[in-house]
Design a protein around this motif. Structure first.
Motif, PDB file in Angstrom:
ATOM      1  N   ARG A   1       0.836  -1.194   0.000  1.00 34.41           N
ATOM      2  CA  ARG A   1       0.000   0.000   0.000  1.00 34.41           C
ATOM      3  C   ARG A   1       0.875   1.249   0.000  1.00 34.41           C
ATOM      4  N   VAL A   2       0.274   2.340  -0.403  1.00 36.77           N
ATOM      5  CA  VAL A   2       0.968   3.620  -0.343  1.00 36.77           C
ATOM      6  C   VAL A   2       0.684   4.229   1.025  1.00 36.77           C
ATOM      7  N   VAL A   3       1.740   4.432   1.813  1.00 38.27           N
ATOM      8  CA  VAL A   3       1.613   4.966   3.166  1.00 38.27           C
ATOM      9  C   VAL A   3       2.020   6.436   3.144  1.00 38.27           C
ATOM     10  N   VAL A   4       1.128   7.309   3.558  1.00 30.56           N
ATOM     11  CA  VAL A   4       1.386   8.749   3.557  1.00 30.56           C
ATOM     12  C   VAL A   4       1.611   9.219   4.984  1.00 30.56           C
ATOM     13  N   THR A   5       2.638  10.054   5.179  1.00 30.29           N
ATOM     14  CA  THR A   5       2.918  10.569   6.508  1.00 30.29           C
ATOM     15  C   THR A   5       3.278  12.044   6.440  1.00 30.29           C
ATOM     16  N   GLY A   6       3.005  12.777   7.485  1.00 31.72           N
ATOM     17  CA  GLY A   6       3.309  14.198   7.557  1.00 31.72           C
ATOM     18  C   GLY A   6       2.831  14.746   8.877  1.00 31.72           C
ATOM     19  N   MET A   7       3.432  15.837   9.308  1.00 29.95           N
ATOM     20  CA  MET A   7       3.145  16.415  10.621  1.00 29.95           C
ATOM     21  C   MET A   7       2.366  17.717  10.464  1.00 29.95           C
TER      22      MET A   7
ATOM     23  N   GLY B   1       0.289  16.937   7.637  1.00 34.45           N
ATOM     24  CA  GLY B   1      -0.403  15.699   7.976  1.00 34.45           C
ATOM     25  C   GLY B   1      -1.856  15.721   7.540  1.00 34.45           C
ATOM     26  N   HIS B   2      -2.515  16.870   7.715  1.00 33.16           N
ATOM     27  CA  HIS B   2      -3.909  16.981   7.267  1.00 33.16           C
ATOM     28  C   HIS B   2      -3.990  16.792   5.749  1.00 33.16           C
ATOM     29  N   ILE B   3      -3.064  17.420   5.037  1.00 36.26           N
ATOM     30  CA  ILE B   3      -3.042  17.257   3.580  1.00 36.26           C
ATOM     31  C   ILE B   3      -2.722  15.811   3.217  1.00 36.26           C
ATOM     32  N   GLY B   4      -1.808  15.208   3.973  1.00 35.33           N
ATOM     33  CA  GLY B   4      -1.448  13.812   3.718  1.00 35.33           C
ATOM     34  C   GLY B   4      -2.633  12.876   3.892  1.00 35.33           C
ATOM     35  N   GLY B   5      -3.460  13.153   4.898  1.00 34.21           N
ATOM     36  CA  GLY B   5      -4.659  12.326   5.087  1.00 34.21           C
ATOM     37  C   GLY B   5      -5.586  12.410   3.903  1.00 34.21           C
ATOM     38  N   LYS B   6      -5.746  13.622   3.365  1.00 35.13           N
ATOM     39  CA  LYS B   6      -6.601  13.789   2.180  1.00 35.13           C
ATOM     40  C   LYS B   6      -5.994  13.080   0.970  1.00 35.13           C
TER      41      LYS B   6
ATOM     42  N   VAL C   1      -0.360   7.545   8.124  1.00 30.24           N
ATOM     43  CA  VAL C   1       0.251   7.234   9.413  1.00 30.24           C
ATOM     44  C   VAL C   1       0.834   8.517   9.995  1.00 30.24           C
ATOM     45  N   HIS C   2       0.456   8.830  11.217  1.00 31.52           N
ATOM     46  CA  HIS C   2       0.999  10.014  11.892  1.00 31.52           C
ATOM     47  C   HIS C   2       2.451   9.721  12.276  1.00 31.52           C
ATOM     48  N   PRO C   3       3.395  10.588  11.922  1.00 35.81           N
ATOM     49  CA  PRO C   3       4.809  10.290  12.198  1.00 35.81           C
ATOM     50  C   PRO C   3       5.125  10.185  13.682  1.00 35.81           C
ATOM     51  N   GLY C   4       4.417  10.946  14.515  1.00 39.96           N
ATOM     52  CA  GLY C   4       4.636  10.844  15.950  1.00 39.96           C
ATOM     53  C   GLY C   4       4.213   9.494  16.492  1.00 39.96           C
ATOM     54  N   GLU C   5       3.071   8.998  16.004  1.00 43.06           N
ATOM     55  CA  GLU C   5       2.589   7.684  16.429  1.00 43.06           C
ATOM     56  C   GLU C   5       3.437   6.566  15.826  1.00 43.06           C
ATOM     57  N   ALA C   6       3.980   6.815  14.645  1.00 41.12           N
ATOM     58  CA  ALA C   6       4.786   5.784  13.967  1.00 41.12           C
ATOM     59  C   ALA C   6       5.991   5.392  14.812  1.00 41.12           C
ATOM     60  N   SER C   7       6.599   6.371  15.461  1.00 35.92           N
ATOM     61  CA  SER C   7       7.783   6.071  16.265  1.00 35.92           C
ATOM     62  C   SER C   7       7.426   5.447  17.602  1.00 35.92           C
ATOM     63  N   HIS C   8       6.132   5.286  17.868  1.00 36.19           N
ATOM     64  CA  HIS C   8       5.680   4.654  19.111  1.00 36.19           C
ATOM     65  C   HIS C   8       4.822   3.428  18.830  1.00 36.19           C
ATOM     66  N   GLY C   9       5.134   2.749  17.751  1.00 38.86           N
ATOM     67  CA  GLY C   9       4.468   1.473  17.486  1.00 38.86           C
ATOM     68  C   GLY C   9       3.770   1.354  16.153  1.00 38.86           C
ATOM     69  N   ASP C  10       3.250   2.488  15.619  1.00 40.33           N
ATOM     70  CA  ASP C  10       2.485   2.407  14.370  1.00 40.33           C
ATOM     71  C   ASP C  10       3.348   2.101  13.156  1.00 40.33           C
ATOM     72  N   LEU C  11       4.673   2.176  13.328  1.00 37.24           N
ATOM     73  CA  LEU C  11       5.553   1.830  12.213  1.00 37.24           C
ATOM     74  C   LEU C  11       5.371   0.372  11.797  1.00 37.24           C
ATOM     75  N   GLY C  12       4.848  -0.433  12.740  1.00 38.60           N
ATOM     76  CA  GLY C  12       4.591  -1.837  12.426  1.00 38.60           C
ATOM     77  C   GLY C  12       3.531  -2.022  11.364  1.00 38.60           C
ATOM     78  N   MET C  13       2.804  -0.948  11.023  1.00 37.74           N
ATOM     79  CA  MET C  13       1.789  -1.024   9.973  1.00 37.74           C
ATOM     80  C   MET C  13       2.412  -0.988   8.582  1.00 37.74           C
ATOM     81  N   ILE C  14       3.693  -0.629   8.516  1.00 35.91           N
ATOM     82  CA  ILE C  14       4.357  -0.443   7.228  1.00 35.91           C
ATOM     83  C   ILE C  14       5.251  -1.645   6.941  1.00 35.91           C
TER      84      ILE C  14
END
Length: 324
Positions: free
Chosen positions: A46-52, A56-61, A76-89
């Motif tokens: 999948r294409v994973v979009v991230t941004g702060m 980040g709002h634009i990335g979600g769109k 994926v929120h970059p702040g959350e990615a470094s606390h576990g959400d990186l496992g989604m990628i």
């Protein structure tokens, strides 16, 4: 606060700046853009979009637009990615990282992890010489001359340009995949578009006892009673083998009266319209709407390939189903 601000002038100025920012992107649709599209088209994940922040709002769109146009994607929120959400990628994914400065700490923190897992990285920044831009496999330049904000601080023109670049990617991929309106509707089944593009005539037509029908040779008075009982302003005339012989409507009744025909003695065969306008049950409901509008009628017979009556569809049915 300025005295008597000219809101119209300020609004136009904002739009002019943002228009110019988007127009400047046209020259940047180049080989890098093509490489980015190729990476996403070949993506097995999948294409994973991230941004702060605003990015980040634009990335979600952008992720939502990609997902709804045939490219599986999520944000994926970059702040959350470094606390576990990186496992989604996974290494089969493609990452789009958005940062106007190209130096957003939360994004740079997870940058080495993208590289370690081998996921291709597309960066969208306003600084081609930034850390993020240099680390990316593909860099898309979304820089702007100025923000629409008079302080040149609030992300305005830059976020508009980034969103437009995301749309350009999504539409280019849509075309490359041969994505159709039917495919779009499949991902939007709950909306009006989904109903218009997916609903078949058989899903909304009337069948069984709700069908107004009489046999050939029936007195016109009997046909009128059937029309009254079923409330559709028409009746089909159906042979014993189920094949439709004709149709009689409220409009036909007016013409019958104009001709001075005795409705008490006339038989339906003498005044019906042979055949009648019809559709097949597997056609889209929107096709029935188009046919009704073309012929200025409110109901259609539904026949099978042999001309046998399967149902009736009325404009009221289409209205209730949200097709009109």
């Amino acid at each position: 606060m300025p005295q008597d601000p000219d809101f119209q002038t300020l609004g136009r100025r904002t739009l002019e700046i943002e228009r110019d920012a988007v127009s400047a992107l046209i020259e940047r649709i180049d080989a890098s853009f093509s490489r980015g599209c190729a990476l996403m088209l070949a993506c097995k994940g999948r294409v994973v979009v991230t941004g702060m922040g605003k990015s980040g709002h634009i990335g979600g769109k952008i992720a939502a637009t990609l997902a709804s146009t045939g490219t599986p994607s999520f944000f994926v929120h970059p702040g959350e990615a470094s606390h576990g959400d990186l496992g989604m990628i996974t290494r089969q994914d493609v990452v789009i990282a958005i940062s106007n400065s190209g130096e957003t700490p939360e994004v740079l923190t997870i940058l080495p992890l993208f590289k370690r897992m081998g996921a291709p990285l597309i960066a969208m920044t306003g600084k081609p010489a930034s850390t993020l831009a240099k680390a990316a496999d593909v860099h898309l330049d979304v820089s702007v001359e100025q923000e629409a904000c008079p302080l040149n601080l609030a992300p305005t023109a830059s976020t508009t340009a980034t969103l437009a670049m995301g749309d350009a990617l999504a539409v280019a991929l849509l075309e490359a995949r041969g994505f159709t309106s039917e495919d779009f509707a499949l991902s939007h089944p709950g909306g009006a578009l989904g109903r218009r593009l997916l609903l078949k005539i058989r899903d909304v037509m009337r069948t069984g006892d709700a069908l107004p029908r009489v046999a050939p040779g029936t007195l016109l008075t009997g046909a009128l009673l059937e029309m009254t009982r079923k409330g559709l302003g028409m009746t089909a005339i159906v042979k014993p083998d189920g094949v439709v012989a004709g149709l009689y409507t409220d409009g036909d009744l007016r013409r019958t009266l104009d001709q001075g025909i005795d409705v008490r003695t006339a038989k339906i065969d003498e005044v019906m319209t042979p055949g009648g306008k019809s559709v097949e049950a597997d056609h889209l409901a929107v096709e029935a709407v188009a046919l009704m509008e073309k012929h200025k009628i409110s109901a259609l017979l539904v026949k099978d390939a042999q001309g046998r009556l399967e149902g009736v569809i009325h404009m009221h049915d289409l209205l209730r189903a949200g097709v009109v």
